[in-house]
Design a protein around this motif. Structure first.
Motif, short mmCIF file in Angstrom:
data_model
loop_
_atom_site.label_atom_id
_atom_site.label_comp_id
_atom_site.label_asym_id
_atom_site.label_seq_id
_atom_site.Cartn_x
_atom_site.Cartn_y
_atom_site.Cartn_z
N GLN A 1 -2.72 8.11 -4.11
CA GLN A 1 -3.97 7.45 -3.31
C GLN A 1 -3.19 6.21 -2.90
OE1 GLN A 1 -7.76 7.89 -4.33
NE2 GLN A 1 -7.45 7.46 -2.12
N TYR A 2 -3.58 5.84 -1.55
CA TYR A 2 -2.94 4.75 -0.87
C TYR A 2 -4.18 3.70 -1.22
CZ TYR A 2 -2.29 1.26 2.80
OH TYR A 2 -1.99 0.07 3.55
N VAL A 3 -3.34 2.53 -1.39
CA VAL A 3 -4.72 1.25 -1.55
C VAL A 3 -3.86 0.28 -0.67
CG1 VAL A 3 -5.76 -0.32 -3.33
CG2 VAL A 3 -5.15 2.12 -4.06
N MET B 1 3.87 2.55 6.44
CA MET B 1 4.79 3.09 5.48
C MET B 1 4.24 3.72 4.43
SD MET B 1 7.45 2.01 7.67
CE MET B 1 7.90 0.61 8.36
N ALA B 2 3.42 2.74 3.65
CA ALA B 2 2.72 2.98 2.29
C ALA B 2 1.87 4.20 2.45
CB ALA B 2 2.06 1.66 1.89
N ARG B 3 1.01 4.44 3.71
CA ARG B 3 0.22 5.17 3.69
C ARG B 3 0.87 6.79 3.93
NH1 ARG B 3 -2.41 3.53 8.28
NH2 ARG B 3 -3.87 2.51 7.43
N ARG B 4 2.10 6.65 4.65
CA ARG B 4 2.94 7.71 4.78
C ARG B 4 3.50 8.36 3.59
NH1 ARG B 4 5.19 8.74 9.87
NH2 ARG B 4 6.51 10.12 8.71
N VAL B 5 3.98 7.25 2.92
CA VAL B 5 4.55 7.51 1.73
C VAL B 5 3.60 8.28 0.60
CG1 VAL B 5 5.61 6.44 -0.36
CG2 VAL B 5 6.38 6.03 1.88
N ALA B 6 2.40 7.61 0.65
CA ALA B 6 1.38 8.32 -0.29
C ALA B 6 0.80 9.66 0.12
CB ALA B 6 0.15 7.18 -0.13
N LYS B 7 0.75 9.83 1.29
CA LYS B 7 0.27 11.22 1.83
C LYS B 7 1.51 11.92 1.19
CE LYS B 7 -1.34 13.55 5.77
NZ LYS B 7 -1.27 13.76 7.21
N GLY C 1 0.40 3.79 -18.13
CA GLY C 1 -0.51 4.74 -18.54
C GLY C 1 0.05 6.29 -18.14
N LYS C 2 -0.86 6.81 -17.81
CA LYS C 2 -0.66 8.38 -17.56
C LYS C 2 -0.38 8.63 -16.11
CE LYS C 2 -5.40 9.57 -18.20
NZ LYS C 2 -6.16 10.19 -17.55
N PHE C 3 -0.75 7.53 -15.46
CA PHE C 3 -0.48 7.57 -13.67
C PHE C 3 0.96 6.83 -13.35
CE2 PHE C 3 -4.94 8.43 -14.20
CZ PHE C 3 -5.01 9.64 -13.78
N HIS C 4 1.40 7.35 -12.35
CA HIS C 4 2.44 6.47 -11.63
C HIS C 4 1.98 5.46 -10.56
CE1 HIS C 4 5.72 8.67 -13.24
NE2 HIS C 4 5.32 10.04 -12.72
N SER C 5 2.72 4.27 -10.42
CA SER C 5 2.26 3.46 -9.49
C SER C 5 3.56 2.87 -8.72
CB SER C 5 1.38 2.29 -10.06
OG SER C 5 2.38 1.53 -11.38
N ILE C 6 3.19 2.82 -7.33
CA ILE C 6 4.43 2.31 -6.56
C ILE C 6 3.93 1.03 -5.92
CG2 ILE C 6 5.88 2.75 -4.71
CD1 ILE C 6 5.97 5.19 -6.56
N ALA C 7 4.63 0.08 -5.94
CA ALA C 7 4.05 -1.40 -5.65
C ALA C 7 5.01 -1.61 -4.24
CB ALA C 7 4.35 -2.49 -6.72
N VAL D 1 -0.08 4.13 -4.47
CA VAL D 1 0.93 3.56 -3.77
C VAL D 1 0.12 2.47 -3.28
CG1 VAL D 1 2.33 3.42 -1.61
CG2 VAL D 1 2.16 5.39 -2.74
N MET D 2 0.52 1.11 -3.75
CA MET D 2 -0.54 -0.13 -3.38
C MET D 2 0.45 -1.12 -2.67
SD MET D 2 -2.62 -2.18 -6.28
CE MET D 2 -3.61 -0.79 -6.72
N ASP D 3 -0.22 -1.57 -1.52
CA ASP D 3 0.64 -2.32 -0.70
C ASP D 3 -0.25 -3.83 -0.80
OD1 ASP D 3 -0.56 -3.32 1.62
OD2 ASP D 3 -0.09 -1.37 2.44
N GLY D 4 0.37 -5.01 -0.64
CA GLY D 4 0.04 -6.17 -0.80
C GLY D 4 1.04 -7.43 -0.64
#
Ligand code: DC
Length: 226
Positions: free
Chosen positions: A32-34, A21-27, A3-9, A128-131
């Motif tokens: 938004q870090y998830v 790392m994901a928190r830092r990258v999101a910042k 859609g209109k937003f970007h997502s980084i997995a 930026v979503m991690d899992g």
């Protein structure tokens, strides 16, 4: 594109440094870090409080509809987990809740229950979503997929120091053995097992400092996003 937003997995085994790392990258990106592991931990915590074991499929199925999980972001960006109106952000960060989360996350009913919630977050924000299954199942169309890994001894050492800092009494051997058990459970379960998506870039952080890993991740992301 999602859609209109970007997502980084960001996927990978326990202790690979995903949340740091994901928190830092999101910042850095203003996204938004998830932390999706926290969502599974919250479900695990509910089952633990209700006296249901992490592998009790019937018990989990029976209680899952009583679980109301909400995510709230504090002004400093910290992800707070709200379980049926109570903030359980700190309570879910124990070694026992990691084992519970791994157990309940193998139950199809739990994964199904949480899937929409995770996708909805990506529909409404740059994330930026991690899992474990973000690039393979939750957001198969993510703009960038990174698989973070490190040797199991390095990962156990990081986890051990983290738990020690929080005052949890444990030994390195215990942490390593829990981590190996969790790796096995997470990567061999029938549904949405931990694995590297075919279009993910793998980054081994064993020999890297946090700064080096973050820089490498940002380079991968910026190249992909153009
Ligand atoms: O990232 P973590 O250690 O907080 O995750 C706890 C457990 O939750 C992990 O062992 C497996 C499960 N999990 C999952 O199955 N899928 C995800 N996307 C995130 C976590």
């Amino acid at each position: 594109m999602n859609g209109k937003f970007h997502s980084i997995a960001i996927d990978g085994p326990a202790g690979a440094g995903k949340s740091t790392m994901a928190r830092r990258v999101a910042k850095e990106l203003g996204y938004q870090y998830v932390d999706t592991g926290a969502i599974y931990r919250t479900v695990g915590y509910h089952m633990w409080m209700m006296g249901i074991g992490p592998r009790d499929a019937d018990g989990i199925r029976r209680l899952i509809d009583d679980v109301n999980v909400q995510i709230e972001y504090a002004h400093d960006g910290v992800q707070h987990m709200i379980l049926n109106g109570h903030d359980v952000t700190d309570e879910i960060r124990t070694a026992q809740m990691a084992i519970y989360a791994s157990g309940v996350s193998a139950q199809p009913v739990v994964r199904e229950f949480l899937l929409d919630m995770q996708r909805e977050l990506a529909r409404q924000h740059n994330v930026v979503m991690d899992g474990r299954d973000i690039g393979t199942v939750v957001l198969p169309d993510a703009d960038v997929k990174i698989f973070l890994t490190a040797s199991d001894t390095v990962r156990a050492r990081r986890r051990f120091l983290e738990l020690q800092e929080k005052g949890e009494k444990t030994s390195f051997e215990q942490v390593l053995s829990d981590l190996r058990q969790r790796d096995k459970q997470d990567s061999t379960r029938a549904i949405a097992p931990l694995r590297c998506a075919h279009d993910a870039v793998t980054l081994d952080t064993s020999e890297q400092t946090v700064e080096e890993s973050v820089a490498a991740m940002l380079a991968i992301i910026r190249e992909k996003l153009g």
